[in-house]
Design a protein around this motif. Structure first.
Motif, PDB file in Angstrom:
ATOM      1  N   PRO A 162      -1.187   2.660  15.449  1.00 10.50           N
ATOM      2  CA  PRO A 162      -1.643   3.993  15.043  1.00 10.50           C
ATOM      3  C   PRO A 162      -1.133   5.136  15.913  1.00 10.50           C
ATOM      4  N   SER A 163      -1.193   4.989  17.230  1.00  9.59           N
ATOM      5  CA  SER A 163      -0.781   6.083  18.108  1.00  9.59           C
ATOM      6  C   SER A 163       0.702   6.404  17.943  1.00  9.59           C
ATOM      7  N   LEU A 164       1.521   5.377  17.762  1.00 12.05           N
ATOM      8  CA  LEU A 164       2.945   5.593  17.565  1.00 12.05           C
ATOM      9  C   LEU A 164       3.225   6.129  16.166  1.00 12.05           C
ATOM     10  N   ALA A 165       2.469   5.661  15.183  1.00 15.11           N
ATOM     11  CA  ALA A 165       2.634   6.144  13.812  1.00 15.11           C
ATOM     12  C   ALA A 165       2.338   7.636  13.711  1.00 15.11           C
ATOM     13  N   VAL A 166       1.361   8.115  14.480  1.00 16.02           N
ATOM     14  CA  VAL A 166       1.038   9.548  14.481  1.00 16.02           C
ATOM     15  C   VAL A 166       2.234  10.373  14.931  1.00 16.02           C
ATOM     16  N   LEU A 167       2.899   9.934  16.000  1.00 14.66           N
ATOM     17  CA  LEU A 167       4.069  10.652  16.501  1.00 14.66           C
ATOM     18  C   LEU A 167       5.198  10.649  15.466  1.00 14.66           C
ATOM     19  N   ARG A 226       3.578  11.049  26.111  1.00 15.12           N
ATOM     20  CA  ARG A 226       2.473  11.324  25.195  1.00 15.12           C
ATOM     21  C   ARG A 226       1.622  10.076  24.937  1.00 15.12           C
ATOM     22  N   LEU A 227       2.244   8.914  25.069  1.00 17.49           N
ATOM     23  CA  LEU A 227       1.512   7.657  24.872  1.00 17.49           C
ATOM     24  C   LEU A 227       1.056   7.038  26.189  1.00 17.49           C
ATOM     25  N   SER A 228       1.283   7.783  27.292  1.00 15.46           N
ATOM     26  CA  SER A 228       0.893   7.307  28.637  1.00 15.46           C
ATOM     27  C   SER A 228       1.539   5.960  28.947  1.00 15.46           C
ATOM     28  N   MET A 229       2.828   5.880  28.671  1.00 17.00           N
ATOM     29  CA  MET A 229       3.571   4.643  28.899  1.00 17.00           C
ATOM     30  C   MET A 229       4.809   4.939  29.739  1.00 17.00           C
ATOM     31  N   SER A 230       5.339   3.908  30.365  1.00 22.14           N
ATOM     32  CA  SER A 230       6.615   4.053  31.060  1.00 22.14           C
ATOM     33  C   SER A 230       7.723   4.070  30.022  1.00 22.14           C
ATOM     34  N   ARG A 231       8.877   4.590  30.415  1.00 18.21           N
ATOM     35  CA  ARG A 231      10.023   4.643  29.514  1.00 18.21           C
ATOM     36  C   ARG A 231      10.386   3.243  29.016  1.00 18.21           C
ATOM     37  N   ARG A 232      10.415   2.291  29.918  1.00 16.86           N
ATOM     38  CA  ARG A 232      10.804   0.923  29.561  1.00 16.86           C
ATOM     39  C   ARG A 232       9.807   0.307  28.583  1.00 16.86           C
ATOM     40  N   ARG A 287       0.860  -1.183   0.000  1.00 20.99           N
ATOM     41  CA  ARG A 287       0.000   0.000   0.000  1.00 20.99           C
ATOM     42  C   ARG A 287       0.892   1.226   0.000  1.00 20.99           C
ATOM     43  N   VAL A 288       0.346   2.343  -0.476  1.00 23.18           N
ATOM     44  CA  VAL A 288       1.145   3.556  -0.624  1.00 23.18           C
ATOM     45  C   VAL A 288       0.434   4.713   0.064  1.00 23.18           C
ATOM     46  N   GLU A 289       1.152   5.412   0.942  1.00 20.05           N
ATOM     47  CA  GLU A 289       0.613   6.578   1.637  1.00 20.05           C
ATOM     48  C   GLU A 289       1.421   7.805   1.238  1.00 20.05           C
ATOM     49  N   MET A 290       0.709   8.866   0.855  1.00 20.41           N
ATOM     50  CA  MET A 290       1.367  10.102   0.446  1.00 20.41           C
ATOM     51  C   MET A 290       1.517  11.028   1.658  1.00 20.41           C
ATOM     52  N   PHE A 291       2.758  11.333   2.033  1.00 20.12           N
ATOM     53  CA  PHE A 291       2.996  12.244   3.142  1.00 20.12           C
ATOM     54  C   PHE A 291       2.827  13.692   2.712  1.00 20.12           C
ATOM     55  N   SER A 292       2.837  13.930   1.416  1.00 26.28           N
ATOM     56  CA  SER A 292       2.657  15.257   0.850  1.00 26.28           C
ATOM     57  C   SER A 292       2.103  15.058  -0.548  1.00 26.28           C
ATOM     58  N   LEU A 312       8.432  13.621  11.284  1.00 27.49           N
ATOM     59  CA  LEU A 312       8.947  13.793   9.935  1.00 27.49           C
ATOM     60  C   LEU A 312       8.556  15.138   9.351  1.00 27.49           C
ATOM     61  N   LYS A 313       7.371  15.626   9.697  1.00 27.82           N
ATOM     62  CA  LYS A 313       6.926  16.921   9.197  1.00 27.82           C
ATOM     63  C   LYS A 313       7.641  18.070   9.899  1.00 27.82           C
TER      64      LYS A 313
END
Length: 269
Positions: free
Chosen positions: A163-168, A188-194, A84-89, A173-174
């Motif tokens: 999805p949540s990580l892909a958004v970041l 931002r993802l409400s996770m621990s560092r580890r 599949r192909v996604e256009m970032f711009s 990149l932008k």
């Protein structure tokens, strides 16, 4: 060809698929203009595809990995691989579909030179070789020959499915942030560092720091093309020095930033 609605997109995909799959000719070339944010769903071709982003940045995803295609680079996609192909711009895409071209099991990114770029501009106007036009056949033959000579570039930037990580990652990149850190992203993802570091490596196969370095190289390309100094771009994209930036840049693109810019300037003449 441009389009403005989902129906246009579906019609474009079906039209291109029919032309590529049913053509008797060994090579078919197509040009498409895609808007930013467009996602072309999973599909496959019976021919090896040379997918060239004349402008803009696209992400191609398969079960075997994800590949970024920055300007003046192309992705060679072996026949039969779903992608599949996604256009970032906004992206101007020129594709060549080759019936008799064999290329292993994995896609790879190729650096496109001036001659190949000029040949592509001609063949996408023709779409297929004209048996009654000797020049047409020679253009396609020379393009096929040049594609086999293009250098491979290590631009397969890993990209997460979550999805949540892909958004970041897309946000980064932008607008690359030199202060971006594991702790910040984990928060931002409400996770621990580890937990975050484990997730990031599981999703991408590399550490967050390594991914950030590679992503910054992608983000630097438009800045360099606009004429910004190497030192300025290095600091803007999070590198501690121009030397460190140059080392990573050369490792990925096969040339120093200065040589890369000189090459791009020569290509534009």
């Amino acid at each position: 060809m441009q389009f403005n609605s989902p129906n246009d997109i579906n019609a474009l995909i079906e039209q291109g698929f029919d032309l590529v799959e049913h053509a008797a000719d060994p090579v078919v070339a197509l040009r498409r203009q895609y808007p930013g944010g467009l996602l072309i769903p999973l599909h496959r071709h019976s021919r090896t595809q040379f997918l060239y982003a004349r402008s803009g940045v696209a992400l191609v995803a398969t079960e075997r990995g994800r590949w970024m295609i920055p300007p003046d680079h192309a992705l060679l996609i072996p026949r039969g691989i779903e992608h599949r192909v996604e256009m970032f711009s906004g992206v101007e895409m020129q594709s060549v579909y080759m019936r008799d071209y064999e290329h292993g099991d994995y896609p790879c990114v190729l650096s496109v030179n001036e001659l190949t770029r000029s040949l592509l501009a001609e063949v996408v106007k023709l779409q297929k070789p004209d048996k009654n036009d000797e020049r047409s056949g020679l253009l396609f033959d020379l393009l096929m020959h040049e594609i086999t000579r293009l250098p491979v570039r290590e631009l397969g930037l890993p990209f997460p499915e979550k999805p949540s990580l892909a958004v970041l990652c897309k946000e980064f990149l932008k607008a690359p942030d030199p202060a971006a850190s594991i702790d910040n992203w984990a928060q931002r993802l409400s996770m621990s560092r580890r937990s975050f570091t484990r997730l990031f490596r599981a999703q991408t196969g590399v550490s967050f720091v390594m991914w950030r370095q590679q992503a910054c190289i992608f983000a630097s390309l438009p800045k360099l093309a606009s004429g910004e100094s190497i030192t300025s771009v290095a600091f803007d994209t999070g590198y501690e020095s121009a030397a460190a930036f140059t080392t990573m840049f050369k490792r990925m693109l096969g040339a120093s930033p200065r040589d890369y810019m000189r090459q791009q300037a020569g290509n534009a003449e």
